[in-house]
Every structure is written in C-alpha cells, then in structure tokens.
Design a protein around this motif. Structure first.
Motif, PDB file in Angstrom:
ATOM      1  N   GLU A  25    -110.466  84.008  86.653  1.00 46.08           N
ATOM      2  CA  GLU A  25    -111.354  83.020  86.075  1.00 46.08           C
ATOM      3  C   GLU A  25    -111.316  83.082  84.555  1.00 46.08           C
ATOM      4  O   GLU A  25    -111.226  84.127  83.953  1.00 46.08           O
ATOM      5  N   GLN A  26    -111.399  81.905  83.978  1.00 46.17           N
ATOM      6  CA  GLN A  26    -111.459  81.820  82.521  1.00 46.17           C
ATOM      7  C   GLN A  26    -112.197  80.533  82.200  1.00 46.17           C
ATOM      8  O   GLN A  26    -111.962  79.511  82.855  1.00 46.17           O
ATOM      9  N   PRO A  27    -113.105  80.541  81.222  1.00 48.74           N
ATOM     10  CA  PRO A  27    -113.872  79.338  80.954  1.00 48.74           C
ATOM     11  C   PRO A  27    -112.978  78.147  80.645  1.00 48.74           C
ATOM     12  O   PRO A  27    -112.014  78.252  79.894  1.00 48.74           O
ATOM     13  N   ARG A  28    -113.326  77.000  81.240  1.00 54.61           N
ATOM     14  CA  ARG A  28    -112.555  75.791  80.987  1.00 54.61           C
ATOM     15  C   ARG A  28    -112.603  75.421  79.515  1.00 54.61           C
ATOM     16  O   ARG A  28    -111.620  74.959  78.944  1.00 54.61           O
ATOM     17  N   GLY A  29    -113.772  75.645  78.900  1.00 51.07           N
ATOM     18  CA  GLY A  29    -113.916  75.302  77.486  1.00 51.07           C
ATOM     19  C   GLY A  29    -112.955  76.064  76.607  1.00 51.07           C
ATOM     20  O   GLY A  29    -112.448  75.531  75.613  1.00 51.07           O
ATOM     21  N   LEU A  30    -112.650  77.324  76.965  1.00 44.00           N
ATOM     22  CA  LEU A  30    -111.715  78.114  76.174  1.00 44.00           C
ATOM     23  C   LEU A  30    -110.323  77.516  76.237  1.00 44.00           C
ATOM     24  O   LEU A  30    -109.613  77.430  75.232  1.00 44.00           O
ATOM     25  N   ARG A  31    -109.901  77.071  77.423  1.00 48.03           N
ATOM     26  CA  ARG A  31    -108.581  76.480  77.552  1.00 48.03           C
ATOM     27  C   ARG A  31    -108.472  75.190  76.756  1.00 48.03           C
ATOM     28  O   ARG A  31    -107.460  74.930  76.113  1.00 48.03           O
ATOM     29  N   LEU A  32    -109.522  74.388  76.808  1.00 45.26           N
ATOM     30  CA  LEU A  32    -109.517  73.149  76.032  1.00 45.26           C
ATOM     31  C   LEU A  32    -109.500  73.440  74.537  1.00 45.26           C
ATOM     32  O   LEU A  32    -108.843  72.740  73.757  1.00 45.26           O
ATOM     33  N   THR A  33    -110.222  74.490  74.138  1.00 43.15           N
ATOM     34  CA  THR A  33    -110.237  74.861  72.722  1.00 43.15           C
ATOM     35  C   THR A  33    -108.858  75.303  72.262  1.00 43.15           C
ATOM     36  O   THR A  33    -108.391  74.930  71.179  1.00 43.15           O
ATOM     37  N   LEU A  34    -108.179  76.104  73.096  1.00 37.42           N
ATOM     38  CA  LEU A  34    -106.831  76.541  72.747  1.00 37.42           C
ATOM     39  C   LEU A  34    -105.884  75.354  72.607  1.00 37.42           C
ATOM     40  O   LEU A  34    -105.061  75.312  71.686  1.00 37.42           O
ATOM     41  N   ALA A  35    -106.001  74.389  73.515  1.00 37.09           N
ATOM     42  CA  ALA A  35    -105.149  73.211  73.428  1.00 37.09           C
ATOM     43  C   ALA A  35    -105.437  72.424  72.154  1.00 37.09           C
ATOM     44  O   ALA A  35    -104.520  71.926  71.485  1.00 37.09           O
ATOM     45  N   ALA A  36    -106.714  72.315  71.794  1.00 42.06           N
ATOM     46  CA  ALA A  36    -107.071  71.590  70.572  1.00 42.06           C
ATOM     47  C   ALA A  36    -106.562  72.317  69.334  1.00 42.06           C
ATOM     48  O   ALA A  36    -106.063  71.681  68.393  1.00 42.06           O
ATOM     49  N   VAL A  37    -106.674  73.645  69.337  1.00 38.88           N
ATOM     50  CA  VAL A  37    -106.186  74.420  68.194  1.00 38.88           C
ATOM     51  C   VAL A  37    -104.674  74.265  68.051  1.00 38.88           C
ATOM     52  O   VAL A  37    -104.146  74.132  66.935  1.00 38.88           O
ATOM     53  N   ALA A  38    -103.964  74.267  69.168  1.00 40.88           N
ATOM     54  CA  ALA A  38    -102.516  74.077  69.113  1.00 40.88           C
ATOM     55  C   ALA A  38    -102.167  72.736  68.503  1.00 40.88           C
ATOM     56  O   ALA A  38    -101.248  72.621  67.674  1.00 40.88           O
ATOM     57  N   GLY A  39    -102.908  71.697  68.891  1.00 40.48           N
ATOM     58  CA  GLY A  39    -102.673  70.381  68.304  1.00 40.48           C
ATOM     59  C   GLY A  39    -102.955  70.355  66.820  1.00 40.48           C
ATOM     60  O   GLY A  39    -102.209  69.745  66.037  1.00 40.48           O
ATOM     61  N   LEU A  40    -104.036  71.023  66.411  1.00 41.25           N
ATOM     62  CA  LEU A  40    -104.372  71.052  64.985  1.00 41.25           C
ATOM     63  C   LEU A  40    -103.329  71.807  64.179  1.00 41.25           C
ATOM     64  O   LEU A  40    -103.019  71.439  63.041  1.00 41.25           O
ATOM     65  N   LEU A  41    -102.765  72.883  64.759  1.00 41.20           N
ATOM     66  CA  LEU A  41    -101.737  73.635  64.048  1.00 41.20           C
ATOM     67  C   LEU A  41    -100.431  72.852  63.931  1.00 41.20           C
ATOM     68  O   LEU A  41     -99.641  73.099  63.014  1.00 41.20           O
ATOM     69  N   MET A  42    -100.202  71.936  64.863  1.00 37.38           N
ATOM     70  CA  MET A  42     -99.000  71.114  64.781  1.00 37.38           C
ATOM     71  C   MET A  42     -99.081  70.098  63.651  1.00 37.38           C
ATOM     72  O   MET A  42     -98.047  69.693  63.107  1.00 37.38           O
ATOM     73  N   LEU A  43    -100.293  69.688  63.304  1.00 36.22           N
ATOM     74  CA  LEU A  43    -100.450  68.659  62.269  1.00 36.22           C
ATOM     75  C   LEU A  43     -99.908  69.111  60.914  1.00 36.22           C
ATOM     76  O   LEU A  43     -99.151  68.367  60.271  1.00 36.22           O
ATOM     77  N   PRO A  44    -100.282  70.305  60.406  1.00 27.90           N
ATOM     78  CA  PRO A  44     -99.736  70.718  59.102  1.00 27.90           C
ATOM     79  C   PRO A  44     -98.222  70.868  59.099  1.00 27.90           C
ATOM     80  O   PRO A  44     -97.564  70.482  58.126  1.00 27.90           O
ATOM     81  N   SER A  45     -97.643  71.428  60.180  1.00 29.63           N
ATOM     82  CA  SER A  45     -96.194  71.587  60.214  1.00 29.63           C
ATOM     83  C   SER A  45     -95.501  70.236  60.270  1.00 29.63           C
ATOM     84  O   SER A  45     -94.460  70.034  59.626  1.00 29.63           O
ATOM     85  N   THR A  46     -96.079  69.292  61.005  1.00 29.50           N
ATOM     86  CA  THR A  46     -95.527  67.939  61.040  1.00 29.50           C
ATOM     87  C   THR A  46     -95.667  67.277  59.676  1.00 29.50           C
ATOM     88  O   THR A  46     -94.744  66.601  59.197  1.00 29.50           O
ATOM     89  N   GLY A  47     -96.836  67.480  59.040  1.00 27.90           N
ATOM     90  CA  GLY A  47     -97.035  66.922  57.706  1.00 27.90           C
ATOM     91  C   GLY A  47     -96.062  67.491  56.691  1.00 27.90           C
ATOM     92  O   GLY A  47     -95.545  66.748  55.837  1.00 27.90           O
ATOM     93  N   LEU A  48     -95.796  68.790  56.778  1.00 31.20           N
ATOM     94  CA  LEU A  48     -94.822  69.399  55.871  1.00 31.20           C
ATOM     95  C   LEU A  48     -93.434  68.796  56.077  1.00 31.20           C
ATOM     96  O   LEU A  48     -92.703  68.538  55.114  1.00 31.20           O
ATOM     97  N   ALA A  49     -93.076  68.564  57.338  1.00 32.26           N
ATOM     98  CA  ALA A  49     -91.766  67.961  57.619  1.00 32.26           C
ATOM     99  C   ALA A  49     -91.669  66.571  56.997  1.00 32.26           C
ATOM    100  O   ALA A  49     -90.632  66.209  56.421  1.00 32.26           O
ATOM    101  N   VAL A  50     -92.744  65.801  57.095  1.00 33.90           N
ATOM    102  CA  VAL A  50     -92.740  64.451  56.502  1.00 33.90           C
ATOM    103  C   VAL A  50     -92.629  64.535  54.981  1.00 33.90           C
ATOM    104  O   VAL A  50     -91.871  63.772  54.354  1.00 33.90           O
ATOM    105  N   LEU A  51     -93.352  65.475  54.366  1.00 38.65           N
ATOM    106  CA  LEU A  51     -93.300  65.615  52.909  1.00 38.65           C
ATOM    107  C   LEU A  51     -91.909  66.059  52.445  1.00 38.65           C
ATOM    108  O   LEU A  51     -91.433  65.617  51.397  1.00 38.65           O
ATOM    109  N   VAL A  52     -91.283  66.921  53.218  1.00 35.71           N
ATOM    110  CA  VAL A  52     -89.926  67.358  52.867  1.00 35.71           C
ATOM    111  C   VAL A  52     -88.942  66.196  52.998  1.00 35.71           C
ATOM    112  O   VAL A  52     -88.078  65.985  52.134  1.00 35.71           O
TER     113      VAL A  52
END
Length: 245
Positions: A25-52
C-alpha cells in the motif's frame, strides 16, 4: 488414518528493508504528487532546450563566461585537471551502467524483482534520452584554443550529468530504507548521492567539454526520469492481478 499434507517450497522472502520498500500500500496522493513533480522537472529541461535551439543571448553569455573562467583556472592548475579527469572517468555512464547491472542481479537474488525492474528501466530508459536529445538539439561543444580535455558528439544535454543523476536516484531509492531511519546513515547516503551527481556534472564544465546549461539540463532530466519511474512503478506494483490458479 490422516495423510500428511504435502508442503510446497516457499522461496526465501526479501529482507525486511526490501519488504518495506515493496509494501503493498502507498497513498494515492503520493503517487500523483510524484507524477506532478516529474512533469514540473521536465519543464525547465525542455525550456533550456528551447533556449539553446533559439540561441538566447543571456544563456549563451552565461555559458561562455563560466566556461572561460573555469578553463583559465584549469590551465594554471594541472592537479585540478587530473583530479576532475579521474572523477569523470570513474563515474562515466558506462561504469555506472555496469554498477547498475550488478545491483540488478543482487536485487533479483534477494527476491526484489520489481525493484530490479525499476532500476533497469530507470537506467536504460533515462540513458537513452540523452543521445536522443543530443541529436534533436545538435549543440556543439565548447571550442577552446588550448583544451585540457576532449569529448566526441553533441553537447546538450550532458550524458555524464544525466547518468550520474539517474545513478544517484537509484542509490537513494534502493538503499534509503536500509538506513533504518538513522539520521547519520541517511545523511551519509544523501551526501554520497549529491556528490555523485554534482561532482560528475561539474567535472564536465571544468574540463571544458560541456557548457553549464548542458550539465543543468542533464541534472533536471535525470531527476525527472527518476521521479517519473518511481511514480509509474508504484502504479504498476498496485495493479489488480489475476487470481492464483
């Protein structure tokens, strides 16, 4: 007369700290939070690629200033160059992959097959993202007049920084439960993971084979991959299974 009930062999169970990691068992909210954090971390790397890709002047100027300053220091400190060269060789992608392979085999022998599968997907999947993005962005490496080191291929993102961050994430996910909540052990493990990712990325800038934004993108992408795979495997671990035959 009662007949003895035949006994079936029961495989050795994983050690207690692995059982805690594989708890059902693991809280559903934790899994959703991890997925959201992963998406947020992708934004800066994608933004850096666009700036480059667009050649944003402030980012280009920052990369050039940092590279020039560190290169000037490296030229006058050969011992520093030897140390960073040794570090970047020891923690290069291929040695880290070999270490991950041994870890996977050890986990399988311990009965933690799903955790072993997670390590495999994280290291292989994340590692493949680096060469793919290098081809998409096609950024050249620093071209220095008196280089202290050299590397082949495109620059963005740094494969060393990416794979070191993946390895650091694997180190934390697999072994943090083994610390038993002891602050000293947890702090030592976190320090080792941070040193692995940070030291490897910085060594690439010091040696003049990557721009600062290359390394930053590698760190962000590696952290996003680890977070995403943790969330994905948490969902896979709790999926409904067929009744036993």
């Amino acid at each position: 007369m009662n007949q003895p009930v035949p006994r079936t062999a029961v495989p050795d169970s994983p050690p207690s700290w692995l059982r805690r990691r594989l708890a059902p068992e693991q809280p559903r909210g934790l899994r959703l939070t991890l997925a959201a954090v992963a998406g947020l971390l992708m934004l800066p790397s994608t933004g850096l690629a666009v700036l480059v890709l667009t050649g944003w002047p402030p980012l280009r100027d920052l990369d050039v200033r940092v590279t020039d300053a560190l290169h000037a220091y490296a030229l006058t400190n050969p011992g520093w160059v030897r140390l960073t060269s040794l570090w970047t060789d020891v923690f290069a992608p291929n040695p880290l992959r070999v270490g991950a392979l041994f870890l996977v085999l050890w986990l399988v022998r311990r009965g933690a097959r799903r955790l072993a599968a997670w390590v495999t997907v994280t290291m292989v999947g994340g590692g493949l993202l680096g060469p793919l993005l290098k081809l998409v962005v096609g950024r050249d490496r620093p071209d220095l007049l008196d280089p202290v080191s050299s590397a082949a291929g495109y620059a963005f993102p740094s494969g060393h920084a990416l794979n070191a961050t993946l390895a650091a994430g694997v180190l934390l996910v697999v072994f943090l439960p083994a610390t038993g909540g002891r602050p000293g052990r947890r702090a030592a493990l976190w320090a080792a993971a941070v040193a692995l990712a940070a030291g490897t990325g910085l060594s690439r800038i010091v040696l003049g084979v990557h721009w600062t934004s290359d390394v930053l993108a590698g760190w962000l992408l590696g952290a996003a991959v680890v977070t995403a795979t943790v969330a994905g495997f948490a969902l896979w671990r709790h999926r409904p299974t067929a009744p036993p035959t």
